[in-house]
Design a protein around this motif. Sequence first.
Motif, PDB file in Angstrom:
ATOM      1  N   LEU A 278      -5.871  -1.699   6.843  1.00  0.00           N
ATOM      2  CA  LEU A 278      -4.949  -2.663   7.413  1.00  0.00           C
ATOM      3  C   LEU A 278      -5.582  -3.973   7.150  1.00  0.00           C
ATOM      4  CD1 LEU A 278      -4.009  -0.804  10.577  1.00  0.00           C
ATOM      5  CD2 LEU A 278      -2.309  -1.185   8.759  1.00  0.00           C
TER       6      LEU A 278
ATOM      7  N   LEU B  37      -4.696  -4.955   3.413  1.00  0.00           N
ATOM      8  CA  LEU B  37      -3.008  -5.323   3.462  1.00  0.00           C
ATOM      9  C   LEU B  37      -2.672  -6.535   4.159  1.00  0.00           C
ATOM     10  CD1 LEU B  37      -1.543  -1.767   3.904  1.00  0.00           C
ATOM     11  CD2 LEU B  37      -1.898  -3.076   1.825  1.00  0.00           C
TER      12      LEU B  37
ATOM     13  N   SER C 143       0.892  -6.852  -0.210  1.00  0.00           N
ATOM     14  CA  SER C 143       1.260  -5.378  -0.870  1.00  0.00           C
ATOM     15  C   SER C 143      -0.088  -5.036  -1.811  1.00  0.00           C
ATOM     16  CB  SER C 143       2.458  -5.404  -1.283  1.00  0.00           C
ATOM     17  OG  SER C 143       3.338  -5.779  -0.414  1.00  0.00           O
TER      18      SER C 143
ATOM     19  N   LEU D 274      -3.813   6.722   4.781  1.00  0.00           N
ATOM     20  CA  LEU D 274      -2.500   6.203   4.402  1.00  0.00           C
ATOM     21  C   LEU D 274      -1.135   6.874   4.882  1.00  0.00           C
ATOM     22  CD1 LEU D 274      -2.969   5.091   0.632  1.00  0.00           C
ATOM     23  CD2 LEU D 274      -2.595   3.534   2.666  1.00  0.00           C
TER      24      LEU D 274
ATOM     25  N   VAL E  48       1.383   5.358   7.696  1.00  0.00           N
ATOM     26  CA  VAL E  48       2.907   5.514   7.522  1.00  0.00           C
ATOM     27  C   VAL E  48       3.406   6.425   8.764  1.00  0.00           C
ATOM     28  CG1 VAL E  48       4.702   6.521   5.965  1.00  0.00           C
ATOM     29  CG2 VAL E  48       2.770   5.447   5.088  1.00  0.00           C
TER      30      VAL E  48
ATOM     31  N   ILE F 275       2.607   0.853   8.389  1.00  0.00           N
ATOM     32  CA  ILE F 275       2.992   0.574   6.865  1.00  0.00           C
ATOM     33  C   ILE F 275       4.065   1.261   6.320  1.00  0.00           C
ATOM     34  CG2 ILE F 275       0.324  -0.033   6.614  1.00  0.00           C
ATOM     35  CD1 ILE F 275       0.133   2.325   5.006  1.00  0.00           C
ATOM     36  N   HIS F 276       4.486   0.640   5.201  1.00  0.00           N
ATOM     37  CA  HIS F 276       5.592   1.455   4.276  1.00  0.00           C
ATOM     38  C   HIS F 276       5.165   1.378   3.175  1.00  0.00           C
ATOM     39  CE1 HIS F 276       7.128  -2.490   4.074  1.00  0.00           C
ATOM     40  NE2 HIS F 276       7.746  -1.898   2.654  1.00  0.00           N
ATOM     41  N   ARG F 277       5.714   2.430   2.195  1.00  0.00           N
ATOM     42  CA  ARG F 277       5.461   2.370   0.671  1.00  0.00           C
ATOM     43  C   ARG F 277       6.661   2.026   0.249  1.00  0.00           C
ATOM     44  NH1 ARG F 277       5.493   6.442  -3.455  1.00  0.00           N
ATOM     45  NH2 ARG F 277       3.703   6.081  -4.963  1.00  0.00           N
TER      46      ARG F 277
ATOM     47  N   TYR G 139       2.045  -0.704  -0.889  1.00  0.00           N
ATOM     48  CA  TYR G 139       1.677  -0.340   0.495  1.00  0.00           C
ATOM     49  C   TYR G 139       1.900  -1.692   0.979  1.00  0.00           C
ATOM     50  CZ  TYR G 139       0.811   4.592  -0.129  1.00  0.00           C
ATOM     51  OH  TYR G 139       1.223   5.990  -0.375  1.00  0.00           O
ATOM     52  N   THR G 140       2.586  -1.891   2.174  1.00  0.00           N
ATOM     53  CA  THR G 140       2.696  -3.265   3.113  1.00  0.00           C
ATOM     54  C   THR G 140       2.897  -3.124   4.309  1.00  0.00           C
ATOM     55  OG1 THR G 140       4.156  -4.008   1.211  1.00  0.00           O
ATOM     56  CG2 THR G 140       4.241  -5.250   3.064  1.00  0.00           C
ATOM     57  N   VAL G 141       2.174  -3.745   5.191  1.00  0.00           N
ATOM     58  CA  VAL G 141       2.275  -3.663   6.668  1.00  0.00           C
ATOM     59  C   VAL G 141       3.651  -3.965   7.202  1.00  0.00           C
ATOM     60  CG1 VAL G 141      -0.217  -4.376   6.883  1.00  0.00           C
ATOM     61  CG2 VAL G 141       1.596  -6.026   7.004  1.00  0.00           C
ATOM     62  N   ASP G 142       3.888  -3.267   8.325  1.00  0.00           N
ATOM     63  CA  ASP G 142       5.216  -3.412   8.835  1.00  0.00           C
ATOM     64  C   ASP G 142       5.115  -4.038  10.319  1.00  0.00           C
ATOM     65  OD1 ASP G 142       6.750  -2.392   7.056  1.00  0.00           O
ATOM     66  OD2 ASP G 142       6.769  -0.142   7.748  1.00  0.00           O
TER      67      ASP G 142
END
Length: 216
Positions: free
Chosen positions: A103, A106, A111, A132, A136, A141-143, A148-151
């Motif tokens: 985290l 990221l 990303s 990971l 998710v 996070i999402h892919r 991968y990017t923080v949400d």
Amino acid sequence: MEMGISPRFRPEVIPEEEVSLLYSPRRLKTIEYLANRPCATASEISKETGFSPGSVRWHLSQMLDNLLLEECAPRRYAPPNMVPYEWTALFVALHSKTEAEILDNLIKKGSMKVRELRRGMSLSSANLSYHLKKLVDFGLIHRDEGYYTVDFNVLDIQEKAAEIVGSFVANLLLKARMQGVSMEMERSPHAFIITVKDRAEMNMKIYDVPFHEILG
């Protein structure tokens, strides 16, 4: 609250009718730790503070009964109202060294692909994929197309957390005054420095934002 505490740990605790809950250096150290790293388990607190697991569980039970702490998730503890429901998964994940590092990368770098995340982390592909997937599944996070990017919005958390921590410190000082404990607060650029002067003097450092090294 019954937490399976061995009777041999009880003699080290000063009877509550004789002294305020906040006179105990162990309780103050536990509060300081949880204000900076909320949603910890008793074993995590024990490992970081050096207090025995049984002693930690005993002090936690006393603070829970007296509303100095609360459960933010099953068997995970934090100061009251410090962890809004929507932050629970984040603060639980940040107690994992690997997930905290993912985290942190990221948040700071944006990303990233798996090969970029692996660089410098000394993790196998399988181990990294496991963490990971957990992040998710937590909804943190999402892919998308291999990145991968923080949400979550770090700036929003920083702003709201600073208000929550400030309120917690103010309430702690008020509760101490009501219990006859002498506490003085000094503001530093990124933290509250609280000096407890009764019995044995000690300092508590409570940062503006929990997990300040990542979210601050």
